[in-house]
Design a protein around this motif. Structure first.
Motif, PDB file in Angstrom:
ATOM      1  N   ASP A  15      46.350  51.031  48.588  1.00  0.00           N
ATOM      2  CA  ASP A  15      46.189  51.536  47.227  1.00  0.00           C
ATOM      3  C   ASP A  15      47.248  52.577  46.882  1.00  0.00           C
ATOM      4  OD1 ASP A  15      44.013  50.092  46.228  1.00  0.00           O
ATOM      5  OD2 ASP A  15      42.586  51.365  47.281  1.00  0.00           O
ATOM      6  N   TYR A 332      40.443  51.555  42.630  1.00  0.00           N
ATOM      7  CA  TYR A 332      41.532  52.237  41.937  1.00  0.00           C
ATOM      8  C   TYR A 332      42.342  51.225  41.150  1.00  0.00           C
ATOM      9  CZ  TYR A 332      40.633  56.370  44.789  1.00  0.00           C
ATOM     10  OH  TYR A 332      40.053  57.462  45.375  1.00  0.00           O
ATOM     11  N   LYS A 333      42.577  51.532  39.872  1.00  0.00           N
ATOM     12  CA  LYS A 333      43.316  50.612  39.011  1.00  0.00           C
ATOM     13  C   LYS A 333      44.320  51.375  38.169  1.00  0.00           C
ATOM     14  CE  LYS A 333      39.321  47.541  38.665  1.00  0.00           C
ATOM     15  NZ  LYS A 333      38.375  46.862  37.768  1.00  0.00           N
ATOM     16  N   GLY A 334      45.408  50.697  37.827  1.00  0.00           N
ATOM     17  CA  GLY A 334      46.416  51.272  36.951  1.00  0.00           C
ATOM     18  C   GLY A 334      46.157  50.904  35.515  1.00  0.00           C
ATOM     19  N   LYS A 371      47.205  55.241  39.476  1.00  0.00           N
ATOM     20  CA  LYS A 371      45.921  54.559  39.596  1.00  0.00           C
ATOM     21  C   LYS A 371      44.794  55.589  39.520  1.00  0.00           C
ATOM     22  CE  LYS A 371      47.722  50.850  42.518  1.00  0.00           C
ATOM     23  NZ  LYS A 371      47.651  50.223  43.859  1.00  0.00           N
TER      24      LYS A 371
END
Length: 430
Positions: A15, A332-334, A371
């Motif tokens: 990540d 976790y994301k952007g 993220k």
């Protein structure tokens, strides 16, 4: 350099998201086509915030534009992983009495891996990227030779920090004010001079003020166009308000959902429980950052030819959901809304049941998107089209169109007419 085929920095965490005080583990990977003479292999770690903005100064005679550029450094460290980096402690290479290098070694042909382990400082703000503003963390490798340097690309990574406003909110009474409904209402009279042509209005109500990424915002929205003018598109927007020092804020549209293409004269629309999903974004607080602050609002923006009808309410983006909320997994994301690790893939076009999110034109593109924590909520019951009510004014042209539709049998069942009431209201306004 001809002898270096590949030189890159690799982080062990897939990540590449860390919190303050964590250890960053990785390696510098070098692949050589032929031996090279080097003095050292060095690793650099840097964390900093930077903001650039312009300020207009009015001295009464003329206006002067002043550019500001501030930087705040959180750490700037470098370490020699192999050999001796002659520039590590001095600005010039170390040489012997004969003018040669005091120390250099031969790195043989083939692949070489230099592992590293670095502990982050214990107090760091969350990563952030905005127009001419950022809080950015990077790692970079360098090979130093006799008359050359070879650098890896800067490897950015994210620093994440949980934000729970409940820990700092105190209130008297049984209801937390952040979980009480919040609303805004705006209206504008149209016409010129003594001739009035009606008015337009917009109301926006949210059932609470605190949300986490992945959560659905349920909004109640009412638009009324009690005038003879046609308006353009109406959008619901999540806006990010970035402020640097005391300068005018920068506003970025983080997400937008189209409510309707247009509103005809005498038409009104009402949405009950309109769903709008909060995308992965920076929390409302950048702790430890003294030059950048971030806030959010939900806005309804309706376009007319010469003005915008605008209603907005402030909201707080937290990272810790309220107690008792039933959650699925989080990851976790952007900003591209693509899932990383476990969980299903959620794209921007799938994020809202009633519209498509669009990346803001104001947002400058960078190669790196931080993220943030994003929750995968359990599916909620989808809204029905009946939650939107459209009322049409009784005008001669519209009355003829409705009669024609009756003859053709193509009346839309979701359209509800309140002709007498709206016609009387429009007549009284004009």
């Amino acid at each position: 350099m001809l002898g270096v085929l590949n030189f890159e920095c690799i982080l062990d965490d897939n990540d590449q998201v860390y919190t303050a005080g964590d250890k960053i583990k990785g390696s510098l990977s070098i692949h050589l086509r032929s031996p090279i003479a080097i003095t050292g292999v060095t690793i650099y770690f840097k964390g900093a915030a930077r903001a650039k903005w312009c300020e207009l100064m009015d001295n009464g005679v003329r206006r002067t534009e002043i550019e500001h550029d501030k930087e705040e450094i959180y750490f700037d460290d470098r370490f020699c992983l192999w050999g001796q980096d002659a520039n590590l402690d001095t600005d010039k290479p170390i040489v012997d009495d004969k003018g040669g290098w005091e120390s250099f070694e031969i790195l043989e042909k083939g692949s070489h891996v230099f592992p590293f382990l670095y502990r982050l400082p214990h107090s760091l703000p969350c990563s952030f990227e905005g127009p001419d503003t950022f809080v950015r963390y990077t790692v970079q490798g360098k090979i130093t030779g006799r008359d050359y340097e070879v650098n890896t690309k800067e490897k950015p990574f994210s620093i994440f920090k949980d934000y729970d406003p409940h820990t700092e909110i105190s209130f008297d009474g049984e209801i937390d004010p952040m979980y009480a409904p919040i609303e805004d209402y705006t209206e504008k009279s149209l016409g010129n001079g003594c001739c009035q042509s009606g008015h337009v209005s917009c109301s926006l109500v949210l059932d609470k003020q605190i949300f986490v990424p992945g959560e659905n915002i349920n909004a109640t929205i009412t638009l009324q166009n009690i005038s003879f003018r046609k308006c353009g598109s109406c959008n619901m927007q999540l806006k990010q308000i970035i402020r640097c020092s005391d300068a005018c804020p920068i506003v970025v549209i983080v997400a937008s959902s189209k409510l309707c293409e247009s509103l005809r004269p005498g038409q009104s629309c009402h949405w009950q429980g309109y769903e709008f999903t909060v995308p992965a974004t920076c929390p409302s607080r950048l702790d430890m950052c003294k030059i950048i602050s971030v806030k959010y609002c939900i806005a309804i923006d309706t376009n007319f030819d010469d003005f915008n009808l605008y209603a907005a309410v402030p909201i707080i983006i937290a990272t810790v959901p309220e107690t008792g909320v039933e959650l699925a997994r989080w990851s976790y994301k952007g900003k591209d809304m693509t899932s990383r690790g476990e969980g299903t893939i959620s794209t921007a076009s799938q994020a809202s049941k009633k519209g498509v999110y669009q990346e803001a034109a104001e947002l400058s593109h960078t190669e790196f998107a931080p993220k943030y924590k994003m929750y995968d909520y359990l599916p909620s019951q989808s809204l029905q089209d009946g939650n939107m009510v459209i009322d049409l004014q009784r005008s001669p042209g519209q009355r003829r169109r409705r009669k024609q539709k009756h003859r053709n049998g193509d009346i839309d069942g979701s359209v509800i007419l309140e002709e007498d009431e709206l016609s009387d209201q429009l007549d009284s306004d004009t």
